[in-house]
Design a protein around this motif. Structure first.
Motif: not given
Length: 539
Positions: A355, A366-367, A389, A392
């Motif tokens: 995180k 982010y991903t 996930n 995500r």
């Protein structure tokens, strides 16, 4: 009255400073204290067993405690070792105290425990209770590890329990024959026989994956380097991953964070205090999240000196001069560094996206940035084990060549996958066997001790994530495995032998007290000898 031998007086004095007391109430109180003392001994013995089982996850424990206390102490301490030492002292003390109590019984001295021992026993209860509460509040999953360990130790604990109970029969039968009332004698004998029956017959309910024929032993699980090889190098450094290559690991496991300017790098903790010198370089920002630093700032930090200073796994003493020089010069690697090494070695990679700090400028991408970094490295997609996930992953299209791996059975079922990555205590041996029969690849984390690796090996897991690949690499077979028929033969033989021992001890005590019928010292101590007719009935 004859004077006591000095050795006898010394042995008695260690346990009690009181003289003999003929009052029944005081004697009953002493017996209650002896019962309490025996309970505390078993309690501390149970607690050190829990600590032994939890030793597999000691690094996780130390990391958790550091995250809680870092704002107070600011330094790394092997708190698990402290807990283990304190628990060991308690067990040794309670064991010695129980031995001295049994000596009192053998010498036919009253069990008048000194008040200091009473205080220390209550202190032992408080310490164990504090440990149990702490475990329940901060480390609840570790109870599963303790239960799991019984599948390895239960057959041997049963054999030890049989031997201990048999030898304890000498003191039990002594109290039996010295008891004044028939009710007391019945209670003593019945309680002992119930415990004996439970322990002697417990193999009927003991199960273990390691009770199997040699031809049924599954293949040895593959090894995955957890943050490299943290027992031989600073975690999440290139030195650590290179060391894991010596174990021929099947994959590198790591944790990914994103720098403030969008560069994916390797770091497990939300803070840099434990594994870098951030307190020296950026003291005013030391409490900030790891992802609040730019990549240039992260590169300026040392990621190895802390390891040599704190020696988290007590392995630094085995380092060569070259190892020390390499360790002290380690820096924080980028994800690209790890991918290039994995591509060169044709080794898979699996990583957890941690995180980010609140307000991170790349929080929504982010991903995406992580996937782009992987694709830009040109590593074959089949080598990428992608931890699924759903929240995500819906933000970006995951390349179809990535090997999807799930964190629980339900998510795997819904996602139609066939790879599972789960904590070692979250599946039973039977569940593992059912999954492998369904062609599901099961990886379990984090497995550091030989007993746990052996248990999972017998259960049929495909691979394990470990801090100690060098310890598991050379294992040619589980630490133990027995054919069910062989174990059954051992159990019956040992039980029969010690049943004869128990019978022999009973007859010896019967003969001893029978010869002293109408005796002298026993009457003075408030006891009576065997009532012949009733004892014949018991026999």
């Amino acid at each position: 009255m004859a004077q006591k031998h000095p050795c006898r007086s010394c042995l008695v004095g260690v346990y009690s400073c009181h003289g003999k007391d003929k009052k029944t109430g005081k004697w009953q109180c002493a017996c209650c204290w002896f019962t309490f003392q025996s309970f505390i001994f078993l309690l501390t013995l149970w607690w050190i067993y829990v600590c032994w089982a939890a030793y597999n996850d000691r690094d996780d424990f130390n990391t958790k405690v550091f995250s809680i206390l870092s704002s107070i102490t600011g330094m790394y301490v092997d708190w698990f070792l402290v807990v283990l030492i304190v628990t060991s002292v308690l067990v040794i003390y309670c064991c010695l105290l129980l031995i001295f109590a049994l000596i009192q019984v053998a010498l036919k001295e009253p069990l008048n425990m000194h008040w200091i021992h009473k205080v220390l026993l209550f202190l032992a209860v408080v310490i164990v209770a504090a440990g149990v509460v702490g475990l329940c509040l901060q480390w609840m999953e570790e109870w599963g590890t303790a239960l799991l360990s019984l599948q390895v130790t239960a057959p041997f604990l049963q054999l030890g329990g049989v031997a201990a109970l048999s030898l304890l029969g000498w003191f039990v039968f002594q109290r039996f024959f010295m008891a004044k009332r028939t009710v007391s004698r019945v209670f003593i004998l019945l309680a002992y026989l119930i415990v004996v029956a439970a322990v002697f017959l417990s193999p009927l309910v003991i199960t273990s994956p390691c009770l199997l024929e040699i031809r049924e032993l599954p293949p040895k699980p593959a090894l995955i380097g957890h943050r490299g090889t943290p027992t031989l190098a600073p975690e999440n450094t290139m030195m650590s991953f290179r060391k894991s290559m010596e174990c021929k690991v099947a994959a590198f496991e790591s944790d990914i964070l994103l720098s403030w300017d969008g560069v994916p790098f390797l770091m497990h903790d939300d803070s840099l205090k434990r594994t870098t010198n951030v307190l020296e370089k950026f003291p005013e920002r030391a409490r900030n999240g790891s992802s609040t630093f730019s990549w240039k700032e992260l590169q300026s930090l040392n990621a190895g000196a802390w390891y040599l200073e704190n020696d988290p796994f007590q392995t630094v003493s085995s380092f060569s001069k070259l190892d020390r020089e390499e360790a002290i010069n380690q820096s924080i690697p980028s994800l690209s560094d790890l991918l290039n090494l994995a591509k060169k070695q044709n080794t898979s990679v699996i990583f957890d996206l941690k995180k980010l700090s609140p307000g991170h400028p790349y929080e929504l991408s982010y991903t995406q940035r992580t996937v782009e970094t992987i694709l830009n490295s040109s590593i074959p997609q089949r080598l990428v084990l992608w931890l699924v996930n759903k929240d995500r992953d819906k933000l970006v299209a995951i390349p179809p060549g990535f090997q999807k791996i799930f964190a629980d059975k339900e998510a795997m079922r819904v996602g139609g996958g066939d790879r599972l990555n789960i904590r070692h205590s979250f599946l039973s041996g039977q569940e593992i066997q059912n999954l492998t029969r369904s062609n599901v690849t099961v990886n379990m984390w984090v497995v550091n001790e030989r007993w746990l690796f052996s248990l999972l090996w017998c259960s049929g897991v495909s691979s394990v994530t470990t801090n100690s690949c060098h310890r598991l690499r050379d294992m040619q077979r589980p630490i133990w495995h027995l054919a069910p028929d062989t174990y059954r033969a051992i159990w019956i033989t040992v039980d029969c032998f010690f049943l004869l021992v128990i019978l022999g001890l009973f007859l010896l005590q019967r003969r001893r007290f029978g010869n002293n019928r109408g005796g002298r010292a026993e009457h003075k101590n408030g006891f009576v000898n065997l009532l012949t007719g009733e004892m014949d009935t018991f026999l």
